[in-house]
Design a protein around this motif. Structure first.
Motif, PDB file in Angstrom:
ATOM      1  N   PHE A 306      34.858  48.317  31.462  1.00  0.00           N
ATOM      2  CA  PHE A 306      34.273  48.727  30.186  1.00  0.00           C
ATOM      3  C   PHE A 306      35.296  49.387  29.275  1.00  0.00           C
ATOM      4  O   PHE A 306      35.070  49.489  28.064  1.00  0.00           O
ATOM      5  CB  PHE A 306      33.105  49.676  30.420  1.00  0.00           C
ATOM      6  N   PHE A 307      36.404  49.846  29.833  1.00  0.00           N
ATOM      7  CA  PHE A 307      37.494  50.377  29.008  1.00  0.00           C
ATOM      8  C   PHE A 307      38.307  49.230  28.401  1.00  0.00           C
ATOM      9  O   PHE A 307      38.681  49.269  27.222  1.00  0.00           O
ATOM     10  CB  PHE A 307      38.401  51.263  29.857  1.00  0.00           C
ATOM     11  N   ALA A 308      38.574  48.188  29.192  1.00  0.00           N
ATOM     12  CA  ALA A 308      39.474  47.124  28.753  1.00  0.00           C
ATOM     13  C   ALA A 308      38.782  46.060  27.905  1.00  0.00           C
ATOM     14  O   ALA A 308      39.382  45.540  26.956  1.00  0.00           O
ATOM     15  CB  ALA A 308      40.135  46.475  29.972  1.00  0.00           C
ATOM     16  N   VAL A 309      37.536  45.705  28.231  1.00  0.00           N
ATOM     17  CA  VAL A 309      36.849  44.649  27.479  1.00  0.00           C
ATOM     18  C   VAL A 309      36.677  45.015  26.004  1.00  0.00           C
ATOM     19  O   VAL A 309      36.986  44.197  25.121  1.00  0.00           O
ATOM     20  CB  VAL A 309      35.493  44.303  28.127  1.00  0.00           C
ATOM     21  N   PRO A 310      36.186  46.230  25.669  1.00  0.00           N
ATOM     22  CA  PRO A 310      36.106  46.574  24.250  1.00  0.00           C
ATOM     23  C   PRO A 310      37.459  46.557  23.543  1.00  0.00           C
ATOM     24  O   PRO A 310      37.537  46.231  22.349  1.00  0.00           O
ATOM     25  CB  PRO A 310      35.511  47.994  24.266  1.00  0.00           C
ATOM     26  N   LEU A 311      38.541  46.905  24.276  1.00  0.00           N
ATOM     27  CA  LEU A 311      39.875  46.828  23.672  1.00  0.00           C
ATOM     28  C   LEU A 311      40.220  45.383  23.323  1.00  0.00           C
ATOM     29  O   LEU A 311      40.773  45.097  22.254  1.00  0.00           O
ATOM     30  CB  LEU A 311      40.922  47.393  24.634  1.00  0.00           C
ATOM     31  N   PHE A 312      39.898  44.452  24.216  1.00  0.00           N
ATOM     32  CA  PHE A 312      40.166  43.040  23.953  1.00  0.00           C
ATOM     33  C   PHE A 312      39.384  42.570  22.728  1.00  0.00           C
ATOM     34  O   PHE A 312      39.927  41.900  21.835  1.00  0.00           O
ATOM     35  CB  PHE A 312      39.793  42.203  25.170  1.00  0.00           C
ATOM     36  N   LEU A 313      38.099  42.951  22.671  1.00  0.00           N
ATOM     37  CA  LEU A 313      37.256  42.484  21.573  1.00  0.00           C
ATOM     38  C   LEU A 313      37.624  43.131  20.241  1.00  0.00           C
ATOM     39  O   LEU A 313      37.689  42.463  19.209  1.00  0.00           O
ATOM     40  CB  LEU A 313      35.780  42.764  21.900  1.00  0.00           C
TER      41      LEU A 313
END
Length: 551
Positions: A306-313
């Motif tokens: 949940f930390f990395a996915v929003p960064l990607f999006l």
């Protein structure tokens, strides 16, 4: 009230309005989990409104997690002493006061008092009480479904937080989120009387043990949370140093040392007829230890993803906060369906197998996401991975709460609630810190190497970039980088090289971060042997189910 027999020979009353009871407890869990995920997408807006920096808001987030993690065990014990429903009510009032203070905060210090302190203290009373109240209001056969829905509501808050925060912040103000929490607190308090109370126990709070647990867990959590700024062992350039090393390693060493003293103190009290904060026998219960380990693993992986996915999006694909939240909806839907559906349609399912299948689904989802990361990727590549992640998290949510609480008598459910929420907060802190520090370290190394190996970058620029980037590079979008390079009057050819290098390094860092999350989930599979094979509430199950040694 109706009375049903429990597998261990005792009887348990079930509240007549079990649907309302479950809704109230699930709403409480949702409320406790919502704040951090909402604040993550609103940090820059909050910082501007309060005339502070992003670092100041990150401090508030850190302290909120710190207060919760350190007080969970003591909060569970207080619930045993005064009654779990009363602890739930007092916690809600403290939490509501904190939410109101946060909604009206004119500056950072008031935000720290309202959100980090008051809401953190309230959550430490509420979350262990929720675990105990489920045990008190549902017979063993229905607890797996109840715990699954309560856990699902918390996980959904993590996924829905960016959507809620993004929408409210975009179209109104972040303050309305906290004002809305006050309204929800009032509603829960009005119907709280429908929940069956658990009688208070005549025990005393172990103040020495509480101080030791707060100190030890505080050092460990704070050290982990500061690792991305200070470094794990070797201090980052310009960061604080203690005897030539990062303060993080010393905090971890000191925290583990105090934790050992805490455990020895608890054993001493138990052996001499005292009243320990935690019964040492709990930590020797194989089923309970297995459930707590899985909770820790689940939240470590979940927080990292949940930390990395929003960064990607939001950074790589440059979606706004609202669109980022929308892309997480498949996870929320799948999570709820799995958490509610497995106990309903497969009530006799093997808990160990369900958890293993859940971890497998999470691993596959993460690996698909890793494989789909490329410069031409669009937001659609996260749909299937989020669906699989949701199914996996829902599978774990459907089993773990019932597994941990069923490992002990109901009289110890509040203590288990404290341990359970300590494990989840520690897991969430560690997951965020690990994935974050690995992501930034990989990005820094990739960019430095790429600049040094790029013949189109002048020597003077290489030297300057290397010296500046050793401390870490910002995870920024191509648009932000292009604007910064244009403001710095960097020639177009060199600017294109730097932007291209940043794009490649950013994706590489994300692949490494997601790869680490998949590795952590695989490691968790090796610790599933402590989970029972017989479902909670089945006629042959009982407290002895935790002794099963079949892997």
């Amino acid at each position: 009230m109706s009375v049903s027999a429990r597998p261990d020979g005792h009887h348990s009353e079930v509240a007549g309005g079990s649907g309302l009871v479950l809704t109230v407890l699930a709403a409480g869990q949702f409320l406790m989990t919502l704040d951090s995920s909402v604040m993550n997408v609103s940090m820059s807006t909050v910082a501007n409104d309060l005339d502070t920096t992003i670092t100041g808001i990150q401090t508030a987030i850190t302290l909120y997690t710190l207060v919760m993690a350190t007080l969970m065990i003591s909060g569970g014990k207080i619930g045993t002493i005064i009654g779990r429903r009363k602890a739930f009510a007092i916690g809600l009032m403290i939490y509501g006061a904190g939410s109101l203070t946060t909604a009206l905060a004119p500056n950072l210090p008031v935000l720290l008092i309202g959100w980090s302190l008051l809401e953190g203290v309230g959550a430490a009373l509420i979350m262990p009480a929720i675990v105990a109240l489920v045990a008190a209001n549902f017979v063993a056969a229905k607890r797996a479904a109840a715990y699954g829905l309560v856990a699902a509501s918390g996980a959904m808050a993590v996924a829905a937080g960016p959507l809620i925060g993004g929408a409210v912040t975009t179209f109104a103000s972040w303050r309305y989120v906290f004002a809305g929490e006050v309204v929800l607190v009032v509603v829960i308090l009005l119907v709280l009387g429908r929940i069956k109370e658990t009688p208070p126990a005549k025990v005393r709070l172990d103040l020495v043990g509480s101080a030791l647990s707060v100190t030890s867990l505080g050092m460990i959590v704070f050290g982990v949370l500061r690792s991305s700024q200070w470094g794990w062992i070797i201090a980052k350039p310009g960061a604080t140093q203690i005897l030539g090393l990062s303060p993080v390693i010393w905090l971890l060493v000191a925290g583990l040392g105090v934790l050992y003293v805490f455990l020895r103190w608890q054993s001493h009290l138990a052996a001499t007829g005292g009243e320990p904060l935690i019964d040492p026998q709990l930590l020797r219960n194989r089923q309970l230890a297995g459930g707590l380990t899985m909770f820790f693993a689940q939240f470590t992986v979940q927080a990292g993803v949940f930390f990395a996915v929003p960064l990607f999006l939001s950074v790589v694909l440059e979606l706004n906060a609202l669109d980022t939240g929308i892309r997480l909806i498949p996870l929320s839907i799948a999570l709820l369906l799995a958490a509610a559906g497995i106990p309903k349609f497969r009530p006799q399912a093997d808990p160990r197998r369900v958890v293993r299948l859940g971890l497998g689904s999470m691993i596959i989802g993460i690996l698909i996401l890793v494989g789909g990361l490329d410069p031409a990727a669009n937001a659609g590549i996260v749909a299937v991975p989020m669906l699989l992640m949701g199914l996996g998290l829902g599978a774990l949510a459907s089993q773990l709460g019932a597994v941990t609480v069923s490992a002990v008598p109901d009289s110890q459910s509040a203590e288990v609630g404290g341990l359970q929420n300590t494990a989840t907060n520690l897991g969430a802190s560690l997951g965020t810190a690990l994935i974050g520090s690995v992501l930034i370290a990989t990005l820094t190394t990739s960019v430095i190497t790429g600049i040094e190996d790029n013949p189109g970058v002048p020597t003077a620029v290489k030297e300057r970039a290397t010296s500046e980037l050793v401390a870490g590079v910002p995870f920024i979008s191509d648009t932000q980088l292009e604007d910064a390079l244009e403001d710095a009057s960097v020639p177009e050819t060199q600017a294109e090289s730097v932007v291209s290098l940043n794009s490649e390094s950013r994706l590489k860092a994300l692949r490494v971060a997601f790869g680490l999350a998949a590795l952590l989930a695989i490691v968790a599979l090796f610790f599933t042997g402590g989970l029972p094979r017989v479902p909670v509430g089945a006629p042959t199950s009982g407290k002895a189910s935790g002794t099963d040694s079949t892997a």
